[in-house]
Design a protein around this motif. Structure first.
Motif, PDB file in Angstrom:
ATOM      1  N   ALA A   5       0.697  -1.130  -0.061  1.00 35.65           N
ATOM      2  CA  ALA A   5       0.038   0.099   0.046  1.00 35.65           C
ATOM      3  C   ALA A   5       0.854   1.042   0.169  1.00 35.65           C
ATOM      4  CB  ALA A   5      -1.026  -0.028   1.238  1.00 35.65           C
ATOM      5  N   GLU A   6       0.609   2.399  -0.427  1.00 40.39           N
ATOM      6  CA  GLU A   6       1.006   3.549  -0.467  1.00 40.39           C
ATOM      7  C   GLU A   6       0.719   4.481   0.637  1.00 40.39           C
ATOM      8  OE1 GLU A   6       0.785   6.687  -3.967  1.00 40.39           O
ATOM      9  OE2 GLU A   6       2.347   5.500  -4.372  1.00 40.39           O
ATOM     10  N   TYR A   7       1.643   5.138   1.231  1.00 36.61           N
ATOM     11  CA  TYR A   7       1.373   6.463   2.109  1.00 36.61           C
ATOM     12  C   TYR A   7       2.239   7.510   1.607  1.00 36.61           C
ATOM     13  CZ  TYR A   7       5.694   5.640   4.729  1.00 36.61           C
ATOM     14  OH  TYR A   7       6.803   5.315   4.951  1.00 36.61           O
ATOM     15  N   GLU A  14       6.257  13.144   0.114  1.00 40.34           N
ATOM     16  CA  GLU A  14       6.405  12.075  -1.038  1.00 40.34           C
ATOM     17  C   GLU A  14       5.807  11.046  -0.623  1.00 40.34           C
ATOM     18  OE1 GLU A  14       8.368  12.479  -3.969  1.00 40.34           O
ATOM     19  OE2 GLU A  14       8.494  14.504  -3.350  1.00 40.34           O
ATOM     20  N   PRO A  15       5.415  10.123  -2.053  1.00 39.01           N
ATOM     21  CA  PRO A  15       4.477   8.886  -1.565  1.00 39.01           C
ATOM     22  C   PRO A  15       5.494   7.775  -1.186  1.00 39.01           C
ATOM     23  CG  PRO A  15       4.776   9.406  -4.011  1.00 39.01           C
ATOM     24  CD  PRO A  15       5.286  10.553  -3.316  1.00 39.01           C
ATOM     25  N   ASN A  16       5.197   6.857  -0.696  1.00 38.63           N
ATOM     26  CA  ASN A  16       6.109   5.665  -0.254  1.00 38.63           C
ATOM     27  C   ASN A  16       5.336   4.185  -0.177  1.00 38.63           C
ATOM     28  OD1 ASN A  16       8.708   6.576   1.671  1.00 38.63           O
ATOM     29  ND2 ASN A  16       7.267   7.921   1.435  1.00 38.63           N
ATOM     30  N   LEU A  17       5.848   3.271  -0.540  1.00 40.06           N
ATOM     31  CA  LEU A  17       5.293   1.868  -0.689  1.00 40.06           C
ATOM     32  C   LEU A  17       5.519   1.334   0.486  1.00 40.06           C
ATOM     33  CD1 LEU A  17       3.313   0.622  -2.847  1.00 40.06           C
ATOM     34  CD2 LEU A  17       5.509  -0.422  -3.617  1.00 40.06           C
ATOM     35  N   THR A  18       4.896   0.483   1.135  1.00 36.40           N
ATOM     36  CA  THR A  18       4.985  -0.500   2.246  1.00 36.40           C
ATOM     37  C   THR A  18       4.450  -1.643   2.080  1.00 36.40           C
ATOM     38  OG1 THR A  18       4.924  -0.308   4.699  1.00 36.40           O
ATOM     39  CG2 THR A  18       3.057   0.455   3.613  1.00 36.40           C
ATOM     40  N   ARG A  46      -5.525   0.655   8.611  1.00 34.35           N
ATOM     41  CA  ARG A  46      -6.831   0.189   8.657  1.00 34.35           C
ATOM     42  C   ARG A  46      -7.201  -1.003   7.608  1.00 34.35           C
ATOM     43  NH1 ARG A  46      -6.909   4.844   9.720  1.00 34.35           N
ATOM     44  NH2 ARG A  46      -7.748   5.496   7.839  1.00 34.35           N
ATOM     45  N   ILE A  47      -7.416  -1.851   7.709  1.00 33.19           N
ATOM     46  CA  ILE A  47      -7.923  -2.833   6.740  1.00 33.19           C
ATOM     47  C   ILE A  47      -9.424  -3.453   6.805  1.00 33.19           C
ATOM     48  CG2 ILE A  47      -7.202  -5.301   5.796  1.00 33.19           C
ATOM     49  CD1 ILE A  47      -4.616  -4.924   7.027  1.00 33.19           C
ATOM     50  N   ASP A  48     -10.250  -3.149   5.603  1.00 33.70           N
ATOM     51  CA  ASP A  48     -11.392  -3.501   5.778  1.00 33.70           C
ATOM     52  C   ASP A  48     -11.227  -5.185   5.289  1.00 33.70           C
ATOM     53  OD1 ASP A  48     -13.870  -4.519   4.480  1.00 33.70           O
ATOM     54  OD2 ASP A  48     -14.456  -2.503   4.342  1.00 33.70           O
ATOM     55  N   GLU A  49     -11.764  -6.113   6.522  1.00 38.87           N
ATOM     56  CA  GLU A  49     -11.477  -7.347   6.265  1.00 38.87           C
ATOM     57  C   GLU A  49     -12.395  -7.999   5.280  1.00 38.87           C
ATOM     58  OE1 GLU A  49     -11.645  -9.161  10.139  1.00 38.87           O
ATOM     59  OE2 GLU A  49     -10.062  -7.600  10.928  1.00 38.87           O
ATOM     60  N   ASP A  50     -13.588  -7.416   4.787  1.00 36.78           N
ATOM     61  CA  ASP A  50     -14.507  -7.802   3.739  1.00 36.78           C
ATOM     62  C   ASP A  50     -13.895  -7.798   2.232  1.00 36.78           C
ATOM     63  OD1 ASP A  50     -16.278  -8.874   5.644  1.00 36.78           O
ATOM     64  OD2 ASP A  50     -17.425  -7.012   5.580  1.00 36.78           O
ATOM     65  N   THR A  51     -13.321  -6.605   2.309  1.00 35.42           N
ATOM     66  CA  THR A  51     -12.853  -6.160   0.627  1.00 35.42           C
ATOM     67  C   THR A  51     -11.307  -6.330   0.633  1.00 35.42           C
ATOM     68  OG1 THR A  51     -12.720  -3.908   1.170  1.00 35.42           O
ATOM     69  CG2 THR A  51     -14.740  -4.855   0.334  1.00 35.42           C
ATOM     70  N   LEU A  52     -10.767  -6.421   1.828  1.00 29.22           N
ATOM     71  CA  LEU A  52      -9.206  -5.906   1.785  1.00 29.22           C
ATOM     72  C   LEU A  52      -8.762  -4.719   1.573  1.00 29.22           C
ATOM     73  CD1 LEU A  52      -8.031  -9.620   0.896  1.00 29.22           C
ATOM     74  CD2 LEU A  52      -8.437  -8.853   3.333  1.00 29.22           C
ATOM     75  N   ASP A  53      -9.335  -3.869   1.415  1.00 27.40           N
ATOM     76  CA  ASP A  53      -9.160  -2.365   1.060  1.00 27.40           C
ATOM     77  C   ASP A  53      -8.262  -1.885   2.230  1.00 27.40           C
ATOM     78  OD1 ASP A  53     -10.383  -2.114  -1.269  1.00 27.40           O
ATOM     79  OD2 ASP A  53     -12.126  -1.413  -0.529  1.00 27.40           O
ATOM     80  N   ILE A  54      -7.199  -1.140   2.067  1.00 22.94           N
ATOM     81  CA  ILE A  54      -6.268  -0.749   3.021  1.00 22.94           C
ATOM     82  C   ILE A  54      -6.094   0.906   2.842  1.00 22.94           C
ATOM     83  CG2 ILE A  54      -3.827  -0.693   3.617  1.00 22.94           C
ATOM     84  CD1 ILE A  54      -3.570  -3.407   2.196  1.00 22.94           C
ATOM     85  N   GLU A  55      -6.335   1.247   4.207  1.00 24.41           N
ATOM     86  CA  GLU A  55      -6.178   2.847   4.300  1.00 24.41           C
ATOM     87  C   GLU A  55      -4.940   2.861   5.245  1.00 24.41           C
ATOM     88  OE1 GLU A  55      -9.427   5.301   5.330  1.00 24.41           O
ATOM     89  OE2 GLU A  55     -10.822   3.876   4.513  1.00 24.41           O
ATOM     90  N   ILE A  56      -3.874   4.076   4.962  1.00 26.89           N
ATOM     91  CA  ILE A  56      -3.072   4.222   5.996  1.00 26.89           C
ATOM     92  C   ILE A  56      -3.024   5.872   5.932  1.00 26.89           C
ATOM     93  CG2 ILE A  56      -0.384   4.181   6.036  1.00 26.89           C
ATOM     94  CD1 ILE A  56      -0.329   1.778   4.335  1.00 26.89           C
ATOM     95  N   ASP A  57      -2.743   6.127   7.258  1.00 27.01           N
ATOM     96  CA  ASP A  57      -2.644   7.545   7.664  1.00 27.01           C
ATOM     97  C   ASP A  57      -1.176   7.665   8.371  1.00 27.01           C
ATOM     98  OD1 ASP A  57      -5.157   8.693   7.161  1.00 27.01           O
ATOM     99  OD2 ASP A  57      -6.000   7.773   8.866  1.00 27.01           O
ATOM    100  N   SER A  58      -0.411   8.553   7.986  1.00 26.46           N
ATOM    101  CA  SER A  58       0.976   8.854   8.583  1.00 26.46           C
ATOM    102  C   SER A  58       0.682   9.978   9.358  1.00 26.46           C
ATOM    103  CB  SER A  58       1.953   8.693   7.433  1.00 26.46           C
ATOM    104  OG  SER A  58       1.954   9.821   6.710  1.00 26.46           O
ATOM    105  N   GLU A  59       1.742  10.047  10.452  1.00 27.81           N
ATOM    106  CA  GLU A  59       2.158  11.332  11.226  1.00 27.81           C
ATOM    107  C   GLU A  59       3.698  11.405  11.868  1.00 27.81           C
ATOM    108  OE1 GLU A  59       0.994  10.394  16.029  1.00 27.81           O
ATOM    109  OE2 GLU A  59      -0.786  11.045  14.511  1.00 27.81           O
ATOM    110  N   TYR A  60       3.934  12.409  12.209  1.00 28.93           N
ATOM    111  CA  TYR A  60       5.318  12.562  12.724  1.00 28.93           C
ATOM    112  C   TYR A  60       5.525  11.929  13.681  1.00 28.93           C
ATOM    113  CZ  TYR A  60       5.158  17.072  10.093  1.00 28.93           C
ATOM    114  OH  TYR A  60       4.646  18.074   9.009  1.00 28.93           O
TER     115      TYR A  60
END
Length: 62
Positions: A5-7, A14-18, A46-60
């Protein structure tokens, strides 16, 4: 099982892949260094366990 996933870096924007371990649960947090500026980001995954969609928030870190 792992997926990628990208954050956006909280420092330089800058975008990063993790890699995300889908078997580690629907909510995860960990620290990962930016691949561009090398500063540590706290990632909240956060991962939606039904659809496996991934959301990522980043902070300092700190």
């Amino acid at each position: 099982m792992q997926n990628t996933a990208e954050y956006m870096c909280a420092y330089c924007g800058e975008p990063n892949l993790t890699f995300v371990d889908l078997s580690a649960g629907g909510q995860q947090s960990y620290v990962e260094d930016c691949q561009v500026c090398c500063r540590p980001n706290i990632l909240y995954v956060r991962i939606d366990e039904d659809t496996l969609d991934i959301e990522i928030d980043s902070e300092y870190e700190g």
